[in-house]
Motif scaffolding. Structure first.
Motif, PDB file in Angstrom:
ATOM      1  N   ARG A 130      14.138   5.675 -27.252  1.00 16.01           N
ATOM      2  CA  ARG A 130      14.208   4.799 -28.418  1.00 16.01           C
ATOM      3  C   ARG A 130      15.563   4.898 -29.115  1.00 16.01           C
ATOM      4  N   LYS A 131      16.071   6.129 -29.219  1.00 16.98           N
ATOM      5  CA  LYS A 131      17.385   6.316 -29.843  1.00 16.98           C
ATOM      6  C   LYS A 131      18.478   5.608 -29.053  1.00 16.98           C
ATOM      7  N   ARG A 132      18.380   5.742 -27.748  1.00 19.68           N
ATOM      8  CA  ARG A 132      19.395   5.100 -26.917  1.00 19.68           C
ATOM      9  C   ARG A 132      19.297   3.580 -27.016  1.00 19.68           C
ATOM     10  N   ALA A 133      18.037   3.084 -27.074  1.00 22.18           N
ATOM     11  CA  ALA A 133      17.864   1.635 -27.187  1.00 22.18           C
ATOM     12  C   ALA A 133      18.455   1.121 -28.492  1.00 22.18           C
ATOM     13  N   GLU A 134      18.242   1.900 -29.566  1.00 23.12           N
ATOM     14  CA  GLU A 134      18.788   1.491 -30.861  1.00 23.12           C
ATOM     15  C   GLU A 134      20.318   1.522 -30.846  1.00 23.12           C
ATOM     16  N   ALA A 135      20.875   2.515 -30.126  1.00 21.85           N
ATOM     17  CA  ALA A 135      22.334   2.643 -30.089  1.00 21.85           C
ATOM     18  C   ALA A 135      22.984   1.597 -29.210  1.00 21.85           C
ATOM     19  N   GLU A 136      22.203   0.997 -28.298  1.00 23.02           N
ATOM     20  CA  GLU A 136      22.790   0.054 -27.353  1.00 23.02           C
ATOM     21  C   GLU A 136      22.139  -1.328 -27.468  1.00 23.02           C
ATOM     22  N   ARG A 137      21.829  -1.715 -28.698  1.00 27.96           N
ATOM     23  CA  ARG A 137      21.151  -2.990 -28.905  1.00 27.96           C
ATOM     24  C   ARG A 137      21.984  -4.179 -28.400  1.00 27.96           C
ATOM     25  N   GLU A 138      23.324  -4.064 -28.567  1.00 24.83           N
ATOM     26  CA  GLU A 138      24.185  -5.180 -28.189  1.00 24.83           C
ATOM     27  C   GLU A 138      24.192  -5.434 -26.685  1.00 24.83           C
ATOM     28  N   ARG A 139      23.670  -4.453 -25.918  1.00 31.38           N
ATOM     29  CA  ARG A 139      23.686  -4.642 -24.464  1.00 31.38           C
ATOM     30  C   ARG A 139      22.338  -5.140 -23.939  1.00 31.38           C
ATOM     31  N   LEU A 140      21.439  -5.550 -24.852  1.00 32.24           N
ATOM     32  CA  LEU A 140      20.103  -5.963 -24.430  1.00 32.24           C
ATOM     33  C   LEU A 140      20.133  -7.182 -23.509  1.00 32.24           C
ATOM     34  N   THR A 141      21.049  -8.127 -23.791  1.00 32.35           N
ATOM     35  CA  THR A 141      21.097  -9.332 -22.974  1.00 32.35           C
ATOM     36  C   THR A 141      21.444  -8.988 -21.532  1.00 32.35           C
TER      37      THR A 141
END
Length: 680
Positions: A272-283
């Motif tokens: 979850r922490k990593r997902a929050e830190a890398e939100r801009e790479r979701l696409t």
């Protein structure tokens, strides 16, 4: 006319008689009062009480016991047995306990047993039984008392179930769970896998957070532990740890679990922490995920097409969604019919290929009527093939959207199983024939042994008569040959006796007779029988009976003597110099007879073989020591039949010790008191 009593009996005698009558009346009144008080006391206590005579017939019981039996009063218990009461199913169990207490004279206290109630229910009892004795100390029956412990048993089971549920809950948790004392000492822990831990598992229990965690984290954790205990509130903590897989992040909750202990539940929130830190790479990640999904679907399609099973999927309305090529091949379905997607046409094309079409259609109809059901059965085709049929609902979330059918050709496996069943049946028949042959062999050997013993005994008898000169004197050469004849006849008779014993054992015709005997007398008799052999062998022979050996034992004295004589004969046969000894010892549960010698010894590879029938260390025709090779086999079998064992310790050139160990079974005190003077 009758004379006045005062005129015919002296006044003093009359007064004495009246006083005795008054005394008897008082004693009777006191006895009735005592019996009444006893009945009131027994009926008043909450426990159930009963007493029986030596034939296990009820002499009495308190009211609660009678009510448990489904009776209205204790008097109805008199003369009844357990077979006549509501717990007749447990009658044998109860009577066995009663008999054991009566026979042993030893009480049996606070043991648990089941009971059937008058309404057919089942409860659990905690029972105590004591021998019932008369004024002379003789056992005249048994007295028992019990309490209903069914609620306690239920509570115990409920506690066990509760603990099992708690443990199961912990086991399925994905989180790390620790039980920690106020000073930070780890008491317990749970982890799905060791790699989730910061330190190896052997460095957790009994260790402190101060020695296992980084100092800053340990200090904060100790503070949170103290707060959770002092305020009795749940504490929260977020922290990170450097694990081999990289920096991992955790959320922890601490709650008081008891006096001075805290439960710490730590969840790994690294993703979850990593997902929050890398939100801009979701696409980008979504695109990559779609690509992986396409590959997975491609793999699924390839698997679907290449599997050896025939697969058919239909929707909730029964319309065919898809089917693989293997399905069409197995059922020989034309492509145009499969392309229609019509389930009715599909069934119509396969129905004539089935051995039992009605059963097949009935199963299909049943499953369509029960969308949530799964199924696994076999289908036989008219051409001799056999398919395993699997069927399960297709779900999307909680919704059933169709059904998947899977068909597997198990024709070869079915044939193999049928062949295996046939071979097993043939093997069973062969085993029966072998057992019958073995039985016939044993009966033949037993019959022949009896038939051979009679003429051999006659030969030995006539040899003795000739050697005694009853038919005239023999010269030296004739006497020598007659001695050889007698010796070989005795050897042959011994072999026949061994064969007879062996066949009786194999046929189950040897009966072990349990009687009281004196072990000391047994040793003395064995020493007397072996004395001449010891004298001829020029060997020292000693016996010893340990102080712990009981004066009387129960067992088959004749068979024990046979076993030990065999061991002693072997010891003298294989010992050229030195000594042979027979020793008796005992402990609390067993007694042992050990035969030791200083003979040639037995090599390790042969120590197991010598107990097999017809096996000897030296099996050649030119061996130095003669014998049938049956003695030790018979000895082993006899000892086993007496619930004992025979063991060997031996070293080549040093000697051997054979030890026969048997369970201690001493006669009852009364029997021992009667037999002791006879034995002495």
């Amino acid at each position: 006319m009758t004379a006045n009593i005062s005129e015919t009996v002296p006044a003093q005698q009359l007064a004495d008689a009246q006083a005795r009558i008054a005394e008897l009346e008082r004693a009777l009144a006191e006895a009735n009062e005592t019996q009444t008080l006893f009945r009131i006391m027994v009926d008043a206590i909450p426990a159930r009480v009963f007493w029986k005579d030596v034939s296990l017939t009820y002499l009495g019981a308190n009211r609660k016991f009678a009510e448990d039996a489904g009776l209205t009063s204790p008097e109805q218990m008199l003369g009844k047995s357990d077979y006549e009461l509501s717990w007749r199913e447990q009658a044998e169990l109860y009577r066995a306990d009663d008999r054991a207490v009566i026979d042993s004279g030893v009480a049996k206290i606070n043991f648990e047993e089941p009971q059937t109630t008058p309404d057919g229910g089942r409860i659990w009892l905690e029972t105590s039984k004591i021998p019932l004795r008369n004024a002379a100390g003789e056992t005249i029956g048994v007295m028992g008392t019990y309490s209903d412990i069914t609620p306690r048993k239920r509570d115990q089971q409920a506690l066990i179930d509760s603990e099992a549920k708690a443990n199961a809950l912990i086991e399925v948790l994905p989180d790390l769970v620790f039980v920690v004392k106020r000073d930070g000492t780890f008491m317990e822990y749970h982890a799905r896998q060791d790699s989730d831990l910061y330190v190896p598992p052997d460095r957790i229990i009994g260790q402190s957070v101060s020695t296992t965690l980084p100092p800053p984290l340990a200090a904060v954790l100790l503070e949170k532990i103290g707060a959770a205990l002092d305020t009795e509130t749940t504490q929260s903590l977020e922290y990170s740890l450097p694990l081999p897989a990289g920096e991992s992040y955790y959320e922890a909750r601490l709650s008081r679990a008891g006096e001075g202990t805290v439960v710490v539940v730590a969840r790994n929130v690294t993703e979850r922490k990593r997902a929050e830190a890398e939100r801009e790479r979701l696409t980008t990640e979504a695109l990559a995920q779609n690509e992986r999904l396409d590959r997975a679907l491609s793999l699924q399609k390839a698997t679907f097409a290449s599997t050896a099973d025939g697969i058919l999927a239909v929707d909730s309305e029964g319309k065919v969604i898809t089917a693989n090529d293997r399905f069409a091949q197995m059922w020989q379905i034309p492509a145009d019919i499969l392309a229609t997607g019509d389930d009715d046409q599909l069934l119509g094309s396969v129905i004539n290929k089935l051995k039992s079409p009605e059963a097949f259609l009935a199963k299909v109809k049943e499953l369509y009527g029960k969308p949530a059901e799964t199924s696994h059965d076999s289908v036989e085709l008219a051409d001799g093939r056999t398919f395993e049929r699997y069927s399960a609902p297709q779900r999307m979330g909680d919704q059933i959207i169709g059904r998947v059918w899977n068909f597997r050709d198990v024709t070869e496996r079915t044939k193999a199983e049928e062949e295996r069943a046939r071979l097993i049946e043939e093997l069973q028949i062969a085993n029966r024939i072998a057992r019958e042959s073995s039985r016939a062999k044993s009966e033949f050997l037993a019959t022949m042994s009896h038939e051979l013993r009679t003429p051999l005994n006659a030969i030995i008898g006539f040899s003795d008569m000739l050697l005694l000169g009853m038919s005239g004197p023999l010269n030296e050469k004739q006497a020598h040959k007659m001695e050889r004849l007698k010796e070989n006849s005795r050897r042959l008779l011994a072999l026949i006796n061994d064969l007879l014993d062996l066949t009786r054992i194999e046929a189950g015709r040897v009966e072990i007779v349990q009687k009281a005997f004196s072990p000391k007398t047994l040793v003395e008799r064995l020493a007397a029988q072996i004395e001449s052999l010891a004298h001829e062998s020029h060997l020292e022979f000693t016996t010893k009976v340990g102080l712990d050996v009981p004066p009387l034992l129960i067992g088959d004295e004749k068979r024990i003597e046979q076993v030990i004589l065999n061991l002693l004969s072997n010891a003298f046969k294989f010992t050229e110099k030195g000594s042979v000894s027979l020793t008796l010892d005992a402990d609390e549960t067993h007694w042992a007879l050990a035969v030791s010698d200083t003979g040639i010894g037995i090599p390790p590879h042969a120590q197991n073989l010598i107990f097999e029938a017809f096996r000897q260390v030296d099996g050649s025709f030119s061996r130095a020591y003669q014998g049938s090779g049956l003695g030790l086999s018979i000895a082993r079998d006899l000892v086993r039949m007496m619930d004992g064992k025979i063991t060997l310790k031996s070293a080549v050139g040093v000697g051997s010790t054979f030890t026969v160990t048997l369970p201690i079974n001493v006669p009852a005190a009364e029997t021992q008191h009667v037999l002791e003077p006879v034995r002495n």
